[in-house]
Every structure is written in structure tokens, then in C-alpha cells.
Design a protein around this motif. Structure first.
Motif, mmCIF file in Angstrom:
data_model
loop_
_atom_site.group_PDB
_atom_site.id
_atom_site.type_symbol
_atom_site.label_atom_id
_atom_site.label_comp_id
_atom_site.label_asym_id
_atom_site.label_seq_id
_atom_site.Cartn_x
_atom_site.Cartn_y
_atom_site.Cartn_z
ATOM 1 N N LYS A 132 0.833 -1.217 0.000
ATOM 2 C CA LYS A 132 0.000 0.000 0.000
ATOM 3 C C LYS A 132 0.859 1.255 0.000
ATOM 4 N N GLY A 133 2.153 1.069 -0.073
ATOM 5 C CA GLY A 133 3.044 2.231 -0.102
ATOM 6 C C GLY A 133 3.440 2.719 1.277
ATOM 7 N N HIS A 134 3.075 1.951 2.328
ATOM 8 C CA HIS A 134 3.452 2.361 3.680
ATOM 9 C C HIS A 134 4.840 1.849 4.017
ATOM 10 N N ARG A 135 5.481 2.544 4.926
ATOM 11 C CA ARG A 135 6.825 2.150 5.379
ATOM 12 C C ARG A 135 6.761 0.828 6.130
ATOM 13 N N ARG A 136 7.670 -0.099 5.777
ATOM 14 C CA ARG A 136 7.828 -1.329 6.574
ATOM 15 C C ARG A 136 9.059 -1.110 7.440
ATOM 16 N N TRP A 137 8.866 -1.081 8.728
ATOM 17 C CA TRP A 137 10.006 -0.837 9.609
ATOM 18 C C TRP A 137 10.878 -2.081 9.650
ATOM 19 N N LEU A 138 12.179 -1.903 9.447
ATOM 20 C CA LEU A 138 13.084 -3.054 9.465
ATOM 21 C C LEU A 138 13.633 -3.249 10.875
ATOM 22 N N TYR A 139 13.490 -4.449 11.374
ATOM 23 C CA TYR A 139 14.085 -4.814 12.668
ATOM 24 C C TYR A 139 15.330 -5.619 12.342
ATOM 25 N N VAL A 140 16.468 -4.971 12.419
ATOM 26 C CA VAL A 140 17.712 -5.585 11.938
ATOM 27 C C VAL A 140 18.516 -6.119 13.111
ATOM 28 N N ASP A 141 18.878 -7.384 13.016
ATOM 29 C CA ASP A 141 19.665 -7.997 14.081
ATOM 30 C C ASP A 141 21.149 -7.673 13.904
ATOM 31 N N ILE A 142 21.861 -7.679 14.996
ATOM 32 C CA ILE A 142 23.316 -7.492 14.926
ATOM 33 C C ILE A 142 23.951 -8.865 15.054
ATOM 34 N N VAL A 143 24.851 -9.175 14.137
ATOM 35 C CA VAL A 143 25.499 -10.489 14.175
ATOM 36 C C VAL A 143 26.980 -10.313 14.477
ATOM 37 N N LYS A 144 27.526 -11.226 15.292
ATOM 38 C CA LYS A 144 28.967 -11.184 15.548
ATOM 39 C C LYS A 144 29.666 -11.996 14.472
ATOM 40 N N GLY A 145 30.910 -11.684 14.218
ATOM 41 C CA GLY A 145 31.642 -12.458 13.217
ATOM 42 C C GLY A 145 32.894 -11.729 12.799
ATOM 43 N N ALA A 146 33.687 -12.405 11.983
ATOM 44 C CA ALA A 146 34.983 -11.857 11.591
ATOM 45 C C ALA A 146 34.824 -10.549 10.813
ATOM 46 N N TRP A 147 33.817 -10.498 9.909
ATOM 47 C CA TRP A 147 33.665 -9.294 9.095
ATOM 48 C C TRP A 147 33.176 -8.120 9.935
ATOM 49 N N ARG A 148 32.298 -8.395 10.889
ATOM 50 C CA ARG A 148 31.822 -7.294 11.755
ATOM 51 C C ARG A 148 32.983 -6.761 12.598
ATOM 52 N N ARG A 149 33.846 -7.663 13.075
ATOM 53 C CA ARG A 149 34.989 -7.196 13.879
ATOM 54 C C ARG A 149 35.869 -6.265 13.045
ATOM 55 N N ARG A 150 36.112 -6.657 11.788
ATOM 56 C CA ARG A 150 36.939 -5.782 10.920
ATOM 57 C C ARG A 150 36.250 -4.442 10.719
ATOM 58 N N ARG A 151 34.962 -4.468 10.499
ATOM 59 C CA ARG A 151 34.239 -3.204 10.295
ATOM 60 C C ARG A 151 34.255 -2.364 11.568
ATOM 61 N N GLN A 152 34.202 -3.015 12.726
ATOM 62 C CA GLN A 152 34.232 -2.254 13.992
ATOM 63 C C GLN A 152 35.562 -1.528 14.159
ATOM 64 N N VAL A 153 36.654 -2.233 13.824
ATOM 65 C CA VAL A 153 37.978 -1.603 13.951
ATOM 66 C C VAL A 153 38.066 -0.396 13.019
ATOM 67 N N LEU A 154 37.644 -0.595 11.771
ATOM 68 C CA LEU A 154 37.696 0.509 10.808
ATOM 69 C C LEU A 154 36.783 1.657 11.278
ATOM 70 N N ALA A 155 35.579 1.308 11.739
ATOM 71 C CA ALA A 155 34.623 2.336 12.175
ATOM 72 C C ALA A 155 35.199 3.138 13.343
ATOM 73 N N PHE A 156 35.905 2.463 14.242
ATOM 74 C CA PHE A 156 36.497 3.167 15.386
ATOM 75 C C PHE A 156 37.418 4.294 14.886
ATOM 76 N N PHE A 157 38.282 3.952 13.920
ATOM 77 C CA PHE A 157 39.219 4.969 13.404
ATOM 78 C C PHE A 157 38.482 6.050 12.604
ATOM 79 N N LEU A 158 37.482 5.639 11.826
ATOM 80 C CA LEU A 158 36.745 6.624 11.029
ATOM 81 C C LEU A 158 35.988 7.613 11.930
ATOM 82 N N ILE A 159 35.358 7.085 12.982
ATOM 83 C CA ILE A 159 34.596 7.966 13.884
ATOM 84 C C ILE A 159 35.552 8.886 14.650
ATOM 85 N N ALA A 160 36.682 8.313 15.089
ATOM 86 C CA ALA A 160 37.672 9.138 15.804
ATOM 87 C C ALA A 160 38.169 10.258 14.878
ATOM 88 N N PHE A 161 38.401 9.924 13.624
ATOM 89 C CA PHE A 161 38.872 10.927 12.662
ATOM 90 C C PHE A 161 37.801 12.001 12.448
#
Ligand code: SF4
Ligand code: SF4
Length: 465
Positions: free
Chosen positions: A19-48
Motif C-alpha cells: 500500500k506504499g506504507h513504510r515497513r520498519w526493518l528490525y535488523v539484528d546485529i550479528v557477531k563475526g569476523a567481518w563485523r569485527r573488521r568493520r568495527q575496527v575501521l569504524a572506530f578509526f573513522l569515527i575518531a577521525f
């Protein structure tokens, strides 16, 4: 219940219902090797991001966009509207760099570097999880309007969102108005620094709107960069892919030959709610969350990892993964050449830009001590683009009899200052063999001749010719 994908996924957005209405996404957080790499990069990007307004080079901000003075500063170098050619070079370098990055690694910028995704997935999503619990519980509580301390949890979550949105708006405002006027201005007296206050309010509401409500729609509906990047992929580009050969036919563990058990964990963790098993899609940010989710499932059912993995279409078809190919070689060469040219031009550019403006008044004949002189006005425009005061000395070339008349010689120009002095060049009438005479104006600073301006002076008509 998951963020299930519609059948006609190519033409329907996951975030919009029939009907054209917004479907709210309930997104889970998953642990894993790729998330850890993204967390490290995000830490430096946010600090910068938070530190960059405070960084300086040679006393100049590292990055600053100064709208009132129409200048911008990159790596401590001040660029003026007259430096438009450099802006074009930077844009060209950015476009070619994007082409190279996309041809090699797909939408790696979206999933790993884009400020929207870094803050959404690494800051706002974990806050949401902290207050609301895992995605399935959050969805259930919202649908049934239940949950322990529901009002208080939502209240604290939104207060935290608002505080963080304020910190982000603070850093963004400082890029435009500087930390001094921001910190001492908006907080203590917004009326004293109206520009800073306006910037802050605009950035603040954009952040709140984007991170609290609009979310993944920024990527799927608004961002043109994502669309452009997707159009640049080819069959050798590294993208997040589902291995159909291995995964299908899908079903319960042990009941099928395929490895996919149709648990839909990959959909539950996807920030845009898509099903990567349908193939590469415009909405895929290449964030690798589905790789972590599926690898976790594979390890639980004791099957090999990487049913979803970074792989090119060619590699999935059993061909060799090719990073070096004509397209990437061409982009690499162009980016390298353009980098060298840009750096060389920036380093060699005139730190004091001097332009001769159109002469407004005609030359005059003046008499000093029985000698007749032709006096011409020469309007100049001078911009000091350096970070230090410059002292300019203006002379005629050696051997030219005449003089330069100006209020100040040498003329001092402060950093980032623009002046438009009118100087006068006085030459003996006897040196004009015709109506016009060509000579130069020499401008010295930093103990060296820096600029020669050609002059074409015209004498007024005198009795007898
Ligand atoms: S997480 Fe893996 S096993 Fe589960 S549905 Fe996705 S691809 Fe299939
Ligand atoms: S499909 Fe996978 S890589 Fe693409 S956006 Fe969703 S979770 Fe990220």
C-alpha cells in the motif's frame, strides 16, 4: 517473522509495503569476523570525524568550508573561487578513484566507509539493541505494545539518539565555522554567532531525521552514489554473493542436497532487508553482515563456511578471480597520473594571486621639474592564499627609466586577505616613440621575483602629435 523479501524483489522496495506504507526493518546485529573488521575501521573513522575539526596544518584547519568568504581548506591549503580548476581536478580524481575502487571491490565504500552506514550500524543500531533487545523481541514488543519498562526504555533510547545526533552535528558545524566560534558561540550565545547556530540546527535535524526514522531509505531511495556504483560493477568485481550451486535446493538440515537451510538469518541481519540469495541487488551495501550470519549458521550445522562470501560472478562460475584486467589497469594509470599532476600543481600554485584589472582612467600627462611624464593607473587584484603575511615590492624592470607610485611599497597582505590597490606607473613622455609603449611590472616577495605583469601603456595626445 523476518523481514521477508517480496517475490518481485527487483521492482519492489523491501522498506515499502504493497500500500506504499513504510515497513520498519528490525535488523539484528550479528557477531563475526567481518563485523569485527568493520568495527575496527569504524572506530578509526569515527575518531577521525570527531577529531578533524581540531586538526591543523601550519596553523590552518585540516579541512574547512568557509561559505561567507567563499573559500575552502584542504590539507591546510586555502583554495579560493579563483582556484576553480583545482576543484575540478579534485572532483575528477574522486570520480576516477571511485571507478577504480568499484571495479575492484564493488560497493565497499557504502558498506565500510560511508558515514551514514558507519554511524547507523556501529553507533545507532547497537544503542537500539541495548535498549530494545534483539530484533525479534523488539519487533514483538512493538507489535504487541508490551515489554518491561517499555516507555522508559524508549524514552532513554531516544534521549541517547538525540545526544549523539548533537555530537555529530557539533563536529559537522565545526567544519564550516571552526571550533572556536562553535564551542564558544552556539552554546554560550547563539545570537552572537548566527551562522554557527543555523548550521548546527540544520545538521542536528538532518541527523535526527536520518538516523532515528529515515535510516536505510537514505541508501535505497536518496543516495545517487549507490546507484552509480552498482552500474559500474562487472563480472570480475568482488561483491557479496550467495553460492547458488552450493546452496540449492534449500530446505531443512539433512533433508536436502543444498547447504542453505532456509533459516533466513541472512535477511534478518541485512540493514536494507534484502535476500542476497536472489542475486546482486541495488540495495546491497556490501556490508558483509549476511556473510557473518551465514557462516555462524554453517558452523552450527557443521558445514563449510562461505556459502555467502565476497566473490565475483566469474569466480562463482568456476573461473579465476581476476583483479588485474584492462579496466583496472586503465583506471590505476589515470588515477596515478592525475594524483601526480594534482599534487604538482597544488605545490606550484602561486601563493599570492595577482591579476591586472581593466584600466578605468585614461593616462595623464604630468609635468615635474620641466620634465613631461605619462602617468597611467594600473588597478590590481591581489589575494594572499598562504598562511603567512606577504610583503610585496612592485618595480619597473631594470633599465626602464620611470617609477612606480603607490601608497605602500612594499605592500603587506595578511593571510587569506584580498586587496585591490591602484598603482601608478610614471614614464617620461620622451620614452614614447609612438602612442603606445610596452613594458613590465615586476612583483617581488619572499626575496625573489615572483610575477611579471606585461603593461601596454598609451600616452595621451599632445600638441604636435
Ligand atoms: S543464512 Fe545461510 S543458510 Fe540461512 S538462509 Fe541465509 S544463506 Fe541460507
Ligand atoms: S545483502 Fe548482505 S552485504 Fe548486502 S546489504 Fe544485506 S547484509 Fe549487507
Amino acid at each position: 517473522m523476518t523481514n521477508e523479501a517480496p517475490e518481485d524483489f527487483r521492482s519492489v522496495l523491501y522498506s515499502v509495503d504493497r500500500k506504499g506504507h513504510r515497513r520498519w526493518l528490525y535488523v539484528d546485529i550479528v557477531k563475526g569476523a567481518w563485523r569485527r573488521r568493520r568495527q575496527v575501521l569504524a572506530f578509526f573513522l569515527i575518531a577521525f570525524y570527531l577529531a578533524v575539526p581540531f586538526l591543523t596544518i601550519n596553523g590552518n584547519p585540516f579541512i574547512r568550508i568557509d561559505i561567507p568568504s567563499r573559500t575552502y581548506i584542504l590539507f591546510g591549503q586555502v583554495f579560493w573561487p579563483q582556484d576553480f580548476a583545482y576543484a575540478l581536478l579534485f572532483v575528477l580524481l574522486f570520480l576516477l578513484g571511485t571507478l577504480l575502487m568499484v571495479s575492484l571491490l564493488g560497493r565497499v565504500f557504502c558498506g565500510w566507509f560511508c558515514p551514514h552506514n558507519v554511524f547507523m550500524e556501529m553507533v545507532f543500531r547497537p544503542i537500539e539493541r541495548f535498549f530494545e533487545g534483539p530484533a525479534h523481541r523488539h519487533r514483538r514488543n512493538d507489535e504487541k505494545k508490551t515489554g518491561d519498562n517499555r516507555f522508559m526504555r524508549k524514552f532513554l533510547k531516544n534521549i541517547t539518539y538525540l545526544i549523539i545526533a548533537g555530537a555529530l552535528a557539533n563536529a559537522a558545524t565545526a567544519l564550516f565555522v571552526g571550533t572556536e566560534s562553535f564551542i564558544g558561540g552556539v552554546i554560550l550565545d547563539p545570537f552572537e554567532h548566527p551562522y554557527a547556530a543555523i548550521f548546527f540546527v540544520v545538521f542536528y535535524f538532518i541527523n535526527v531525521f536520518n538516523f532515528v526514522w529515515f535510516r536505510e531509505q537514505t541508501c535505497t531511495l536518496v543516495c545517487p552514489y549507490g546507484r552509480l556504483q552498482t552500474a559500474m560493477l562487472d563480472r570480475d568485481t568482488l561483491v557479496v554473493s550467495y553460492n547458488k550451486e552450493r546452496g540449492e535446493p534449500r530446505g531443512k538440515p539433512g533433508s536436502t542436497e543444498g547447504d542453505c537451510i532456509d533459516c533466513e538469518r541472512c535477511i534478518q541481519v541485512c540493514p536494507t532487508g534484502i535476500d542476497i540469495r536472489n542475486g546482486n541487488q541495488l540495495e546491497c551495501l556490501h556490508c558483509a553482515a549476511c556473510i557473518d550470519a551465514c557462516n555462524d549458521v554453517m558452523s552450527r550445522i557443521e558445514r563449510a563456511p562461505n556459502l555467502i562470501a565476497y566473490a565475483s560472478e566469474a569466480a562463482l562460475a568456476g573461473e579465476k578471480q581476476r583483479f588485474i584486467r584492462p579496466r583496472t589497469i586503465m583506471y590505476s594509470c589515470l588515477v596515478s597520473i592525475l594524483c601526480v599532476v594534482t599534487v604538482a600543481l597544488v605545490l606550484q600554485r602561486d601563493l599570492v594571486q595577482i591579476i591586472k584589472l581593466r584600466q578605468r582612467a585614461p593616462s595623464q600627462l604630468v609635468q615635474v621639474d620641466d620634465v613631461k611624464w605619462v602617468q597611467s593607473s594600473v588597478p590590481l587584484s591581489m589575494v594572499n592564499k598562504s598562511t603567512e603575511q606577504k610583503s610585496l615590492r612592485i618595480t619597473l624592470p631594470d633599465g626602464v627609466s620611470g617609477e612606480v607610485i603607490t601608497q605602500y611599497n612594499p605592500l603587506s597582505i595578511e593571510p587569506s586577505q584580498r586587496v585591490e590597490p591602484i598603482i601608478y606607473v610614471r614614464l617620461p613622455l620622451s620614452s614614447f616613440s609612438t602612442f603606445t609603449l610596452e613594458t613590465d611590472l615586476n612583483i617581488y616577495y619572499d626575496d625573489a621575483l615572483q610575477k611579471t605583469i606585461p603593461l601596454r601603456l598609451r600616452r595621451p595626445a599632445v600638441d604636435g602629435g
